[in-house]
Design a protein around this motif. Structure first.
Motif, PDB file in Angstrom:
ATOM      1  N   GLN A 124     -17.030  19.116  20.837  1.00 21.46           N
ATOM      2  CA  GLN A 124     -17.855  18.729  21.980  1.00 21.46           C
ATOM      3  C   GLN A 124     -19.152  19.506  21.891  1.00 21.46           C
ATOM      4  O   GLN A 124     -19.155  20.739  21.872  1.00 21.46           O
ATOM      5  N   LEU A 125     -20.268  18.780  21.786  1.00 20.11           N
ATOM      6  CA  LEU A 125     -21.601  19.383  21.772  1.00 20.11           C
ATOM      7  C   LEU A 125     -22.231  19.165  23.132  1.00 20.11           C
ATOM      8  O   LEU A 125     -22.364  18.021  23.585  1.00 20.11           O
ATOM      9  N   ASP A 126     -22.618  20.255  23.788  1.00 15.30           N
ATOM     10  CA  ASP A 126     -23.335  20.174  25.057  1.00 15.30           C
ATOM     11  C   ASP A 126     -24.741  20.699  24.840  1.00 15.30           C
ATOM     12  O   ASP A 126     -24.930  21.808  24.326  1.00 15.30           O
ATOM     13  N   PHE A 127     -25.724  19.890  25.216  1.00 16.04           N
ATOM     14  CA  PHE A 127     -27.141  20.223  25.071  1.00 16.04           C
ATOM     15  C   PHE A 127     -27.669  20.556  26.462  1.00 16.04           C
ATOM     16  O   PHE A 127     -27.793  19.677  27.316  1.00 16.04           O
ATOM     17  N   ILE A 128     -27.985  21.828  26.700  1.00 16.06           N
ATOM     18  CA  ILE A 128     -28.376  22.299  28.027  1.00 16.06           C
ATOM     19  C   ILE A 128     -29.871  22.593  28.038  1.00 16.06           C
ATOM     20  O   ILE A 128     -30.364  23.397  27.241  1.00 16.06           O
ATOM     21  N   ASP A 129     -30.579  21.927  28.946  1.00  7.47           N
ATOM     22  CA  ASP A 129     -32.028  22.076  29.075  1.00  7.47           C
ATOM     23  C   ASP A 129     -32.348  23.419  29.713  1.00  7.47           C
ATOM     24  O   ASP A 129     -31.870  23.737  30.801  1.00  7.47           O
ATOM     25  N   LEU A 130     -33.165  24.228  29.001  1.00  8.64           N
ATOM     26  CA  LEU A 130     -33.603  25.525  29.510  1.00  8.64           C
ATOM     27  C   LEU A 130     -35.127  25.551  29.624  1.00  8.64           C
ATOM     28  O   LEU A 130     -35.783  26.429  29.076  1.00  8.64           O
ATOM     29  N   GLU A 131     -35.681  24.560  30.279  1.00 10.41           N
ATOM     30  CA  GLU A 131     -37.130  24.488  30.498  1.00 10.41           C
ATOM     31  C   GLU A 131     -37.910  24.610  29.203  1.00 10.41           C
ATOM     32  O   GLU A 131     -38.661  25.562  28.990  1.00 10.41           O
ATOM     33  N   GLN A 165     -35.562  26.814  20.165  1.00 14.25           N
ATOM     34  CA  GLN A 165     -36.893  26.796  20.772  1.00 14.25           C
ATOM     35  C   GLN A 165     -37.484  25.394  20.661  1.00 14.25           C
ATOM     36  O   GLN A 165     -38.518  25.187  20.031  1.00 14.25           O
ATOM     37  N   ALA A 166     -36.818  24.432  21.290  1.00 12.55           N
ATOM     38  CA  ALA A 166     -37.263  23.035  21.238  1.00 12.55           C
ATOM     39  C   ALA A 166     -36.672  22.307  22.439  1.00 12.55           C
ATOM     40  O   ALA A 166     -35.614  22.699  22.953  1.00 12.55           O
ATOM     41  N   PRO A 167     -37.340  21.239  22.886  1.00  7.70           N
ATOM     42  CA  PRO A 167     -36.828  20.467  24.016  1.00  7.70           C
ATOM     43  C   PRO A 167     -35.480  19.804  23.701  1.00  7.70           C
ATOM     44  O   PRO A 167     -35.201  19.449  22.555  1.00  7.70           O
ATOM     45  N   ARG A 168     -34.681  19.640  24.733  1.00 10.48           N
ATOM     46  CA  ARG A 168     -33.341  19.074  24.585  1.00 10.48           C
ATOM     47  C   ARG A 168     -33.351  17.722  23.874  1.00 10.48           C
ATOM     48  O   ARG A 168     -32.515  17.468  23.007  1.00 10.48           O
ATOM     49  N   PHE A 214     -27.445  26.329  11.429  1.00  6.69           N
ATOM     50  CA  PHE A 214     -28.293  26.399  12.623  1.00  6.69           C
ATOM     51  C   PHE A 214     -29.633  27.055  12.316  1.00  6.69           C
ATOM     52  O   PHE A 214     -30.643  26.722  12.944  1.00  6.69           O
ATOM     53  N   ASP A 215     -29.686  27.987  11.344  1.00  9.16           N
ATOM     54  CA  ASP A 215     -30.980  28.521  10.889  1.00  9.16           C
ATOM     55  C   ASP A 215     -31.822  27.390  10.308  1.00  9.16           C
ATOM     56  O   ASP A 215     -33.033  27.304  10.562  1.00  9.16           O
ATOM     57  N   ASN A 216     -31.181  26.519   9.517  1.00 11.34           N
ATOM     58  CA  ASN A 216     -31.893  25.367   8.949  1.00 11.34           C
ATOM     59  C   ASN A 216     -32.404  24.448  10.053  1.00 11.34           C
ATOM     60  O   ASN A 216     -33.520  23.933   9.971  1.00 11.34           O
ATOM     61  N   LEU A 217     -31.581  24.239  11.087  1.00 12.51           N
ATOM     62  CA  LEU A 217     -32.012  23.408  12.215  1.00 12.51           C
ATOM     63  C   LEU A 217     -33.202  24.044  12.914  1.00 12.51           C
ATOM     64  O   LEU A 217     -34.162  23.351  13.260  1.00 12.51           O
ATOM     65  N   ASP A 218     -33.173  25.355  13.118  1.00 12.19           N
ATOM     66  CA  ASP A 218     -34.316  26.062  13.721  1.00 12.19           C
ATOM     67  C   ASP A 218     -35.605  25.761  12.952  1.00 12.19           C
ATOM     68  O   ASP A 218     -36.628  25.413  13.543  1.00 12.19           O
ATOM     69  N   ALA A 219     -35.535  25.889  11.633  1.00 16.33           N
ATOM     70  CA  ALA A 219     -36.717  25.652  10.792  1.00 16.33           C
ATOM     71  C   ALA A 219     -37.157  24.193  10.885  1.00 16.33           C
ATOM     72  O   ALA A 219     -38.362  23.901  10.964  1.00 16.33           O
ATOM     73  N   HIS A 220     -36.206  23.264  10.886  1.00 20.27           N
ATOM     74  CA  HIS A 220     -36.538  21.836  10.981  1.00 20.27           C
ATOM     75  C   HIS A 220     -37.219  21.530  12.320  1.00 20.27           C
ATOM     76  O   HIS A 220     -38.246  20.837  12.356  1.00 20.27           O
ATOM     77  N   LEU A 221     -36.675  22.056  13.402  1.00 19.92           N
ATOM     78  CA  LEU A 221     -37.276  21.826  14.727  1.00 19.92           C
ATOM     79  C   LEU A 221     -38.675  22.415  14.810  1.00 19.92           C
ATOM     80  O   LEU A 221     -39.582  21.810  15.374  1.00 19.92           O
ATOM     81  N   GLU A 222     -38.838  23.596  14.232  1.00 18.67           N
ATOM     82  CA  GLU A 222     -40.162  24.234  14.214  1.00 18.67           C
ATOM     83  C   GLU A 222     -41.161  23.368  13.457  1.00 18.67           C
ATOM     84  O   GLU A 222     -42.294  23.146  13.921  1.00 18.67           O
ATOM     85  N   ASN A 223     -40.763  22.851  12.290  1.00 15.97           N
ATOM     86  CA  ASN A 223     -41.644  21.974  11.495  1.00 15.97           C
ATOM     87  C   ASN A 223     -41.995  20.706  12.255  1.00 15.97           C
ATOM     88  O   ASN A 223     -43.145  20.266  12.222  1.00 15.97           O
ATOM     89  N   LEU A 224     -41.021  20.102  12.904  1.00 15.03           N
ATOM     90  CA  LEU A 224     -41.279  18.883  13.669  1.00 15.03           C
ATOM     91  C   LEU A 224     -42.298  19.127  14.778  1.00 15.03           C
ATOM     92  O   LEU A 224     -43.200  18.320  14.982  1.00 15.03           O
ATOM     93  N   GLN A 225     -42.148  20.245  15.476  1.00 10.26           N
ATOM     94  CA  GLN A 225     -43.043  20.531  16.593  1.00 10.26           C
ATOM     95  C   GLN A 225     -44.435  20.927  16.114  1.00 10.26           C
ATOM     96  O   GLN A 225     -45.427  20.638  16.767  1.00 10.26           O
TER      97      GLN A 225
END
Length: 178
Positions: A124-131, A27-30, A164-175
């Motif tokens: 290979q990491l692909d980051f796909i923009d979902l609006e 739940q964060a921008p690409r 990835f749960d940790n990344l979710d929390a980090h992205l949430e904190n940043l936003q």
């Protein structure tokens, strides 16, 4: 092997026996998700499973550059894992900002020497923009189905889900803080 698909869960599937594809929607921008994978200051906050920290994280984010890191278990409840260090080293091959990163990833020692006894992965990491959201597609290719099975047996799927749960929390904190 495919898991159910709540948007914040890892979906995994084995393709052709030696390829593992992991997908997750954040739940964060690409651009922000990409940045979290490309800068040491971000990686230190989220890389690794629950109860592990990243006391060493050296990133040279460019084609030909490396990422050398150490994960350390700091959770006494993890028994024999407590105090354990796990070193890794990645060699970046291709980077397309903010869409894709391709690198080899292997277990290493503190000096950065890649272990020949443990499987190396072409990632290979692909980051796909979902609006406003980002779908991450992580494709890992191993030398053989046995090499893939070895990392699965080592707990990689559970570890990456927690990471990835940790990344979710980090992205949430940043936003939240911006």
């Amino acid at each position: 092997m495919t898991n159910s698909n709540p948007s914040n869960q890892v979906v995994s599937k084995v393709v052709d026996g030696n390829t593992l594809v992991l997908e997750r929607v954040f739940q964060a921008p690409r651009e922000l998700v990409f940045k979290a994978f490309s800068e040491a200051e971000h990686l230190k906050h989220w890389w690794g499973p629950k109860g592990w920290t990243l006391p060493v994280c050296n990133v040279d984010f460019r084609p030909g550059g490396t990422w050398h890191y150490c994960m350390k278990c700091v959770d006494k409840n993890q028994g024999d894992f407590y105090g354990m260090e796990s070193w890794g080293k990645a060699l970046y091959k291709e980077i397309t900002v903010p869409e894709q990163v391709i690198y080899t990833d292997g277990f290493s020692d503190a000096e950065g020497n890649i272990s020949k006894d443990l499987p190396e992965t072409l990632v290979q990491l692909d980051f796909i923009d979902l609006e406003g959201q980002t779908k991450l597609v992580n494709t890992g290719k191993y030398t053989s189905p046995e090499a893939l099975q070895q990392v699965i047996d080592m707990g990689m799927l559970e570890g990456i889900s927690q990471t990835f749960d940790n990344l979710d929390a980090h992205l949430e904190n940043l936003q939240k803080n911006n």
